[in-house]
Design a protein around this motif. Structure first.
Motif, PDB file in Angstrom:
ATOM      1  N   GLY A   1      28.184  -2.643 -61.815  1.00 36.23           N
ATOM      2  CA  GLY A   1      27.976  -1.496 -62.689  1.00 36.23           C
ATOM      3  C   GLY A   1      26.651  -0.817 -62.414  1.00 36.23           C
ATOM      4  O   GLY A   1      26.014  -0.305 -63.330  1.00 36.23           O
TER       5      GLY A   1
ATOM      6  N   HIS B   1      30.829   1.847 -65.900  1.00 35.44           N
ATOM      7  CA  HIS B   1      30.374   0.805 -66.820  1.00 35.44           C
ATOM      8  C   HIS B   1      29.897   1.388 -68.152  1.00 35.44           C
ATOM      9  O   HIS B   1      30.238   0.892 -69.220  1.00 35.44           O
ATOM     10  N   ARG B   2      29.100   2.438 -68.087  1.00 41.10           N
ATOM     11  CA  ARG B   2      28.526   3.030 -69.288  1.00 41.10           C
ATOM     12  C   ARG B   2      29.300   4.248 -69.776  1.00 41.10           C
ATOM     13  O   ARG B   2      29.103   4.711 -70.879  1.00 41.10           O
TER      14      ARG B   2
ATOM     15  N   ASP C   1      29.715   6.973 -63.920  1.00 38.06           N
ATOM     16  CA  ASP C   1      29.304   5.607 -64.226  1.00 38.06           C
ATOM     17  C   ASP C   1      30.413   4.958 -65.042  1.00 38.06           C
ATOM     18  O   ASP C   1      30.541   5.198 -66.244  1.00 38.06           O
TER      19      ASP C   1
ATOM     20  N   THR D   1      31.067  -1.057 -58.460  1.00 37.64           N
ATOM     21  CA  THR D   1      31.903  -1.363 -59.637  1.00 37.64           C
ATOM     22  C   THR D   1      31.736  -2.798 -60.106  1.00 37.64           C
ATOM     23  O   THR D   1      31.909  -3.081 -61.293  1.00 37.64           O
TER      24      THR D   1
END
Length: 195
Positions: free
Chosen positions: A191, A139-140, A137, A188
């Protein structure tokens, strides 16, 4: 990554099936682990890296100890974590799901950094499983594990793994609903993970 202008020509690796494969962007190599050379009851633990050379795909055999137990890679989950610079593999089984015989399932996470394996945990989620996808992941940060199969039932839920703390956390016990072998992708732009 380099894109070949013709079909890759392979050197000496033996044909294998039911393996896991992911792409290591920092080292520009395809990483292949596990699978079988034929029998659905005989997994191998061999690691192989493939790199584009002047004549096509070039195998780079690797022999390193310790290494993950032999398993069917297709039943394991693999992803590349660009922050760690490591390929991560999770779970899997000693026989192809559905094959007759005694099957052992794994609940372990291993990291390959290009020169050595590191076992991040041996009992990660508390439920050994196979056929559950693992994604990075962006984003996180960290990894996400979805569902799977524990040898008797399909599993529900979403787990996250935080590499800095080496901690797994169940973030949703019911979603996705019980399933395995699902197709997943990471978007992407938003996210989000699409199942």
């Amino acid at each position: 990554p380099k894109v070949p202008n013709s079909s890759p020509s392979f050197g000496s690796p033996a044909p294998r099936a039911a393996h896991l494969m992911t792409y290591d962007t920092s080292r520009d190599r395809i990483v292949v682990f596990g699978g079988t050379l034929g029998a659905l009851t005989s997994p191998i633990g061999a690691l192989l890296e493939l790199q584009y050379g002047a004549t096509g795909m070039v195998p780079v055999p690797i022999t390193v100890q310790p290494e993950p137990a032999a398993r069917f890679g297709i039943s394991s989950a693999a992803t590349y974590d660009p922050v760690l610079g490591e390929v991560l593999i999770y779970g899997g089984s000693t026989e192809f799901p559905g094959a007759s015989g005694t099957v052992s399932y794994f609940d372990d996470l291993w990291a390959w950094n290009g020169s050595r394996w590191t076992q991040r945990c041996s009992s990660c989620t508390g439920t050994a499983r196979t056929l559950g996808p693992l994604l990075h992941d962006q984003h996180r940060g960290g990894e996400v594990l979805l569902g799977g199969f524990d040898g008797g039932d399909e599993l529900a839920g979403t787990w996250t793994f935080s590499p800095p703390t080496n901690v797994w956390q169940l973030v949703d016990a019911t979603n996705p609903s019980p399933r395995d072998s699902m197709g997943v992708a990471y978007n992407t732009d938003s996210g989000t993970i699409v199942v």
